[in-house]
Design a protein around this motif. Structure first.
Motif, short mmCIF file in Angstrom:
data_model
loop_
_atom_site.label_atom_id
_atom_site.label_comp_id
_atom_site.label_asym_id
_atom_site.label_seq_id
_atom_site.Cartn_x
_atom_site.Cartn_y
_atom_site.Cartn_z
N GLU A 1 39.21 1.13 42.01
CA GLU A 1 38.18 0.82 42.98
C GLU A 1 36.85 0.81 42.28
N VAL A 2 36.50 1.82 41.56
CA VAL A 2 35.47 2.07 40.76
C VAL A 2 35.08 0.68 39.82
N ALA A 3 36.16 0.15 39.02
CA ALA A 3 36.25 -0.84 38.24
C ALA A 3 35.89 -2.29 38.95
N LEU A 4 36.61 -2.24 40.13
CA LEU A 4 36.49 -3.50 40.82
C LEU A 4 35.07 -3.58 41.53
N LYS A 5 34.55 -2.64 41.90
CA LYS A 5 33.37 -2.45 42.70
C LYS A 5 32.27 -2.96 41.51
N ALA B 1 36.00 -16.78 27.41
CA ALA B 1 35.85 -18.16 27.56
C ALA B 1 35.18 -18.33 29.14
N HIS B 2 35.61 -17.60 30.15
CA HIS B 2 35.19 -18.18 31.40
C HIS B 2 34.19 -17.03 31.98
N GLY B 3 33.59 -16.23 31.12
CA GLY B 3 32.72 -15.00 31.47
C GLY B 3 33.11 -14.23 32.68
N VAL B 4 34.44 -13.82 32.49
CA VAL B 4 35.23 -12.90 33.36
C VAL B 4 35.46 -11.51 32.83
N PHE B 5 35.39 -10.49 33.54
CA PHE B 5 35.29 -9.18 32.95
C PHE B 5 36.99 -9.07 32.95
N LEU B 6 37.56 -8.28 31.75
CA LEU B 6 38.77 -7.69 31.66
C LEU B 6 38.94 -6.44 31.97
N ILE B 7 39.54 -6.08 33.00
CA ILE B 7 39.87 -4.39 33.41
C ILE B 7 41.33 -3.98 32.94
N ALA B 8 41.42 -3.16 32.11
CA ALA B 8 42.79 -2.77 31.60
C ALA B 8 42.97 -1.52 32.26
N ASP B 9 43.96 -1.53 33.06
CA ASP B 9 44.42 -0.45 33.92
C ASP B 9 45.56 0.03 33.07
N GLU B 10 45.03 1.48 32.33
CA GLU B 10 45.84 2.01 31.48
C GLU B 10 46.32 3.50 32.06
N ILE B 11 46.17 3.43 33.40
CA ILE B 11 46.38 4.80 34.09
C ILE B 11 47.72 5.38 33.97
N ALA B 12 48.63 4.53 33.56
CA ALA B 12 50.16 4.85 33.46
C ALA B 12 50.31 4.85 31.79
N ASP C 1 43.75 -5.93 14.72
CA ASP C 1 44.29 -5.65 15.71
C ASP C 1 43.79 -5.15 16.64
N GLY C 2 44.11 -5.25 18.05
CA GLY C 2 43.69 -4.46 19.20
C GLY C 2 42.61 -5.21 19.85
N ILE C 3 42.52 -5.03 21.27
CA ILE C 3 41.62 -5.58 22.20
C ILE C 3 40.77 -4.54 22.71
N ALA C 4 39.72 -4.47 23.24
CA ALA C 4 38.61 -3.69 23.78
C ALA C 4 38.57 -4.41 25.23
N PRO C 5 38.69 -3.74 26.46
CA PRO C 5 38.42 -4.39 27.88
C PRO C 5 37.03 -4.04 27.88
N ASP C 6 36.67 -4.74 29.18
CA ASP C 6 35.15 -4.49 29.51
C ASP C 6 35.31 -3.18 30.47
N PHE C 7 36.27 -2.88 30.90
CA PHE C 7 36.45 -1.74 31.78
C PHE C 7 38.00 -1.18 31.56
N LEU C 8 38.06 0.10 31.30
CA LEU C 8 39.33 0.80 30.69
C LEU C 8 39.62 1.95 31.67
N CYS C 9 40.63 1.83 32.92
CA CYS C 9 40.83 2.78 33.69
C CYS C 9 41.89 3.78 33.19
N LEU C 10 41.77 4.98 33.26
CA LEU C 10 42.44 6.09 32.89
C LEU C 10 42.70 7.23 33.96
N SER C 11 43.86 7.86 33.83
CA SER C 11 44.18 8.69 34.86
C SER C 11 45.37 9.39 34.46
N LYS C 12 46.30 9.66 35.51
CA LYS C 12 47.45 10.26 35.07
C LYS C 12 47.57 11.50 34.10
N GLY C 13 47.83 10.73 32.80
CA GLY C 13 47.87 11.70 31.65
C GLY C 13 46.61 12.31 31.01
#
Ligand SMILES: *Cc1c(COP(=O)(O)O)cnc(C)c1O
Length: 478
Positions: free
Chosen positions: A138-142, A264-275, A298-310
């Motif tokens: 929710e935080v990342a989306l908002k 290319a489209h000026g859109v954020f990338l949210i990586a949900d790495e919660i699991a 190698d490797g990409i960085a997202p604009d938002f990285l969501c972490l939880s679970k582990g």
């Protein structure tokens, strides 16, 4: 408290005692309560030890799915327990608005230092805490929406997610999820989201490679972004493994393609790495596995990285959303309305942060990622014999996740009828043999705590074979 030791009749009586008291007062998550106790036995757990859960019945159960993918180093891990106890005697909680405390600061510093990086892109630089995975989403989306809003780009209010994806159960997170069982009833309440084709390698056409499938899915994403140019604020995805969607895995080239299309489209990338975060798929974060782009590493960085679970080793609820300095700066203003006023009472709880710090320490002192490589290799050996099974359409692995997909004649396009409930039959058979396998539909999977030893892995493989045969005998003929 009732004693744990004793003969098995006394054990069964104790377990029954807790089952009765439980069902009199509790409403369990993700459960049709009518199935308790006849269809589904309720498992009263007295304590945990390494990968084992010890029931009130005195029996030991192997936690083959890490208690919903939260546990990393085993239950009641002494170092994490000690960190929580010490913190509890020092500062159990203080609100994080206006106040600060060392565990929140130190954890943010460590997470940012560990976060995936990408050549030529500003690193993740700020951490916002929440207290569970859905709340983190929710935080990342908002934030994504609000950032554009603050810039006057109020037309950007749509999210793109992937077919078969899962991001949690709160209304905002559910809106970007695509699992009908969880979503359908609530659809009238949900914000509209758009779904791009999943790169899921299981969906390959005959003769198509997973990488080709990823490219084809990315074309679908491109079309969606072009059709809705200027309307989208973010793409949200689960890197490498769509977990709740059935442990479906994709070629990591998709991450690179999605990153490029978002840029290319000026859109954020949210990586949900919660699991998948914290070593689950072989690297600390799954985003690291994206192949190199033009001129990069190698490797990409997202604009938002969501972490939880582990994040806390499975000990306490906590989520962290990492984002960039640029996004943070977009909220700096004299107006309070342009600030991100989102909060939770327990934002940045010191006990949870202390557990997370202890967890990150263990990654270093125990060389966890290297250890997992050996364990994952052993899991691959144990999974190999299932490949030729006549009712298994796919055996797939990403690091410490192995999944087996059942189907009527071993082909991808012939699933069993959901009413056959093969997963439920497999679950019961495994439980009777002391293994907690909680299949996702007809997908059985191994996602054990990293500390699982060879004997326990062997038990897991043997039990999986027995559970599959039992499910096929019982469920497929119902
Ligand atoms: C579990 C999960 C969530 C939700 O986390 P909760 O803590 O259960 O709310 C979100 N995204 C992914 C990928 C998950 O696996």
């Amino acid at each position: 408290m009732l004693a744990e030791a004793g003969d098995s009749a006394a054990g069964e009586e104790r377990a029954e005692h807790w089952r009765k008291r439980d069902l009199a007062v509790l409403w369990h998550p993700c459960t049709q309560m009518r199935e308790h106790p006849e269809t589904l036995p309720l498992l009263p757990i007295a304590r945990g030890e390494g990968p084992w859960l010890i029931g009130h019945d005195g029996r030991r159960y192997l936690d083959a799915i890490s208690s919903w993918w939260t546990n990393l180093f085993g239950h009641a891990e002494p170092r994490i327990a000690e960190a929580i106890a010490t913190q509890a005697r020092t500062l159990e909680h203080v609100m994080l608005a206006g106040c600060s405390h060392a565990p929140a600061v130190e954890l943010a510093e460590k997470l940012l230092a560990l976060a995936p990086r990408e050549t030529g892109r500003a690193p993740l630089a700020k951490v916002f805490y929440a207290d569970n995975g859905s709340a983190g989403v929710e935080v990342a989306l908002k934030m994504a929406f609000h950032w554009f809003h603050n810039r006057g780009e109020t037309g950007r209010r749509k999210f793109i997610a992937l077919e078969g994806g899962y991001h949690g159960e709160t209304l905002g997170a559910l809106a970007v999820g695509d699992i009908p069982l969880y979503r359908r009833v609530y659809a009238p309440l949900l914000a509209e989201a758009m779904f791009a084709p999943s790169p899921d390698a299981y969906l390959c056409e005959p003769g198509e490679t997973p990488a080709q499938r990823a490219h084809r899915a990315a074309e679908g994403l491109r079309e969606l972004l072009e059709r809705h140019a200027g309307e989208v604020c973010a793409l949200i995805l689960e890197p490498r493994v769509q977990c709740a969607g059935g442990m479906r895995m994709h070629d990591s080239v998709y991450l690179r393609l999605a990153r490029e299309l978002c840029d290319a489209h000026g859109v954020f990338l949210i990586a949900d790495e919660i699991a998948v975060g914290f070593g689950r798929t072989g690297t600390m974060f799954a985003c690291e596995q994206a192949p190199a782009g033009a001129g990069g590493a190698d490797g990409i960085a997202p604009d938002f990285l969501c972490l939880s679970k582990g994040l806390t080793g499975g000990a306490l609820p906590l989520a962290a959303v990492l984002t960039t300095q640029g996004i943070y700066d977009g909220f700096l203003d004299d107006s309070r309305e342009r600030a991100f006023l989102h909060s939770h009472s327990y934002t940045g709880n010191p006990l949870a942060c202390a557990a997370a710090l202890a967890t990150l320490d263990i990654f270093e002192t125990d060389a966890v990622i290297a250890g997992n490589r050996a364990t994952a290799a052993r899991m691959a050996e144990l999974a190999a014999p299932f490949v030729d099974h006549p009712q298994i359409a796919d055996v797939r692995q990403a690091g410490m996740v192995v999944a087996f997909e059942l189907s009527r004649n071993g082909e991808r396009r012939t699933p069993f009828a959901p009413a056959a409930r093969l997963g439920l039959h497999a679950y019961r058979a495994a439980l009777a043999r002391g293994v907690v396998l909680r299949p996702l539909g007809d997908v059985l999977y191994w996602m054990p705590p990293y500390c699982i030893d060879d004997d326990a892995l062997q038990l897991l493989a043997d039990t999986t074979g027995i559970a599959i045969e039992h499910a096929l005998r019982t469920g497929a003929c119902d």
